[in-house]
Design a protein around this motif. Sequence first.
Motif, short mmCIF file in Angstrom:
data_model
loop_
_atom_site.label_atom_id
_atom_site.label_comp_id
_atom_site.label_asym_id
_atom_site.label_seq_id
_atom_site.Cartn_x
_atom_site.Cartn_y
_atom_site.Cartn_z
N PHE A 47 0.82 -1.21 0.00
CA PHE A 47 0.00 0.00 0.00
C PHE A 47 0.86 1.27 0.00
O PHE A 47 0.55 2.24 -0.68
N VAL A 48 1.95 1.25 0.79
CA VAL A 48 2.86 2.40 0.82
C VAL A 48 3.47 2.62 -0.56
O VAL A 48 3.59 3.76 -1.04
N THR A 49 3.85 1.54 -1.23
CA THR A 49 4.44 1.64 -2.56
C THR A 49 3.45 2.24 -3.55
O THR A 49 3.80 3.14 -4.34
N VAL A 50 2.21 1.75 -3.52
CA VAL A 50 1.18 2.28 -4.44
C VAL A 50 0.92 3.76 -4.15
O VAL A 50 0.82 4.57 -5.07
N ALA A 51 0.83 4.12 -2.86
CA ALA A 51 0.63 5.52 -2.50
C ALA A 51 1.79 6.39 -2.97
O ALA A 51 1.59 7.52 -3.44
N ALA A 52 3.02 5.88 -2.88
CA ALA A 52 4.19 6.64 -3.33
C ALA A 52 4.14 6.86 -4.84
O ALA A 52 4.46 7.96 -5.32
N VAL A 53 3.73 5.84 -5.59
CA VAL A 53 3.58 6.00 -7.05
C VAL A 53 2.52 7.06 -7.34
O VAL A 53 2.69 7.92 -8.21
N GLY A 54 1.40 7.00 -6.62
CA GLY A 54 0.34 7.99 -6.81
C GLY A 54 0.81 9.40 -6.49
O GLY A 54 0.47 10.35 -7.19
N LEU A 55 1.61 9.55 -5.42
CA LEU A 55 2.12 10.86 -5.05
C LEU A 55 3.02 11.43 -6.14
O LEU A 55 2.91 12.61 -6.49
N VAL A 56 3.90 10.60 -6.68
CA VAL A 56 4.79 11.05 -7.76
C VAL A 56 3.97 11.52 -8.96
O VAL A 56 4.25 12.57 -9.55
N LEU A 57 2.94 10.75 -9.32
CA LEU A 57 2.11 11.13 -10.47
C LEU A 57 1.38 12.44 -10.21
O LEU A 57 1.27 13.29 -11.10
N CYS A 58 0.88 12.61 -8.99
CA CYS A 58 0.18 13.86 -8.65
C CYS A 58 1.11 15.06 -8.68
O CYS A 58 0.69 16.17 -9.03
N LEU A 59 2.38 14.86 -8.31
CA LEU A 59 3.35 15.97 -8.34
C LEU A 59 3.80 16.28 -9.77
O LEU A 59 4.06 17.44 -10.09
N VAL A 60 3.88 15.24 -10.61
CA VAL A 60 4.34 15.45 -11.99
C VAL A 60 3.23 16.02 -12.86
O VAL A 60 3.47 16.93 -13.67
N LEU A 61 2.02 15.52 -12.71
CA LEU A 61 0.89 15.96 -13.53
C LEU A 61 0.32 17.27 -13.01
O LEU A 61 0.46 17.59 -11.82
N PRO A 62 -0.34 18.04 -13.87
CA PRO A 62 -0.99 19.27 -13.40
C PRO A 62 -2.04 18.96 -12.34
O PRO A 62 -2.76 17.96 -12.44
N TRP A 63 -2.10 19.79 -11.31
CA TRP A 63 -3.05 19.59 -10.22
C TRP A 63 -4.32 20.38 -10.53
O TRP A 63 -4.33 21.60 -10.36
N PRO A 64 -5.38 19.73 -10.96
CA PRO A 64 -6.61 20.46 -11.30
C PRO A 64 -7.35 20.92 -10.04
O PRO A 64 -7.12 20.40 -8.94
N GLU A 65 -8.22 21.89 -10.22
CA GLU A 65 -9.04 22.34 -9.10
C GLU A 65 -10.20 21.37 -8.88
O GLU A 65 -10.91 21.02 -9.82
N PHE A 66 -10.36 20.91 -7.66
CA PHE A 66 -11.48 20.03 -7.33
C PHE A 66 -11.76 20.15 -5.85
O PHE A 66 -10.90 20.56 -5.06
N THR A 67 -12.97 19.79 -5.49
CA THR A 67 -13.39 19.81 -4.09
C THR A 67 -13.97 18.44 -3.74
O THR A 67 -14.80 17.91 -4.48
N ILE A 68 -13.48 17.88 -2.64
CA ILE A 68 -14.00 16.58 -2.20
C ILE A 68 -15.23 16.83 -1.34
O ILE A 68 -15.14 17.33 -0.22
N GLY A 69 -16.39 16.49 -1.90
CA GLY A 69 -17.63 16.62 -1.16
C GLY A 69 -17.96 15.37 -0.38
O GLY A 69 -17.12 14.47 -0.21
N ARG A 70 -19.20 15.28 0.07
CA ARG A 70 -19.60 14.13 0.89
C ARG A 70 -19.50 12.83 0.10
O ARG A 70 -19.00 11.82 0.60
N ALA A 71 -19.98 12.84 -1.16
CA ALA A 71 -19.95 11.62 -1.97
C ALA A 71 -18.51 11.17 -2.22
O ALA A 71 -18.19 9.97 -2.12
N GLY A 72 -17.64 12.12 -2.53
CA GLY A 72 -16.24 11.78 -2.78
C GLY A 72 -15.55 11.24 -1.53
O GLY A 72 -14.77 10.28 -1.60
N ALA A 73 -15.84 11.85 -0.37
CA ALA A 73 -15.23 11.41 0.88
C ALA A 73 -15.68 10.01 1.26
O ALA A 73 -14.86 9.16 1.65
N TRP A 74 -17.00 9.73 1.14
CA TRP A 74 -17.50 8.40 1.46
C TRP A 74 -16.95 7.36 0.49
O TRP A 74 -16.65 6.23 0.87
N SER A 75 -16.82 7.74 -0.78
CA SER A 75 -16.28 6.81 -1.77
C SER A 75 -14.83 6.47 -1.47
O SER A 75 -14.42 5.30 -1.55
N LEU A 76 -14.04 7.47 -1.10
CA LEU A 76 -12.64 7.23 -0.74
C LEU A 76 -12.54 6.34 0.50
O LEU A 76 -11.72 5.42 0.56
#
Length: 308
Positions: free
Chosen positions: A188-217
Amino acid sequence: MIQAQTAAPPHAKVTAILLFTTLMWGGSFLFNKIGMREVPPVHFFFFRFALAALLMGGVCLPRLARLNRHIAVRGAVVGLALAAVNLTFVLGVSGTTISRAGYLNNLFVLFIPLLTFALWRERVDRVTFGGIALAVVGLWALASGGAEGFNQGDLLSTVCALFIAIHIIAVSRVLRDEDVYLVTFVQFVTVAAVGLVLCLVLPWPEFTIGRAGAWSLAYCALFPTVICFTLQNAYQRFTTPTRAGLIYTLDPVWSMLFGVFILGERLTPRELAGCVLILMAVAGPLLARLYLEQRHRRLYRLDGAEGT
């Protein structure tokens, strides 16, 4: 803890628990689809596994003293394969229906013998070849039945099935007697690290985590990730790979039911025929192997009885 069991649990209990994992995995298609209405796919991927790593880290607190370089390296290797699985999964689900994605992901059962043949020249039996041929027909029906044909989301869902097969092979080849909880945590740590690298490399779009997004996560981090991986690692060893594979073919059935009754997805008759053919292509070879296993077991018992 689950892993502390020494005696094999009843077969009915093992089957029930593995069936429960398929239900939670089927639900992950639904909650990924809902969550990615608010959170971009790559960021959803990162947040899910960052949260899963934190939860699994809490579970592993009493075990962290036993985390060594051997476990870390092996967990990271299978973690990279798991990262490829889940990255293509979220990108695939975001671009197609969860009904189609579920059946396409299930093609991993057919990719495994093809990969083992390509890498180690392990023989592919005729039943598996028949399943592959049937799957090709199913893919054609699925591609020609939808309004958009075989789109990018469908392609990524098929690639995801290939990475699922690679991950399963990596687990069976790389891991031996390691602590499954610590290995899962490192994954899980490895997958999260890969995700973090991708988020830092790719453009960070504007978004808001609402109730549906939070429960889904929360659902995706806890149930199909932390709980399912732990239950699978703890209980799958008490049944045969063939029986487990047959149980796991229910994943796309759940995803399709969730898609139809909750998201209002509809399949054309040709798409539905394609899904049925893919399910038959996957389940057919597994049923044939299960029959052969039981037949050999009966013959062994008869030989043993005659020998006495």
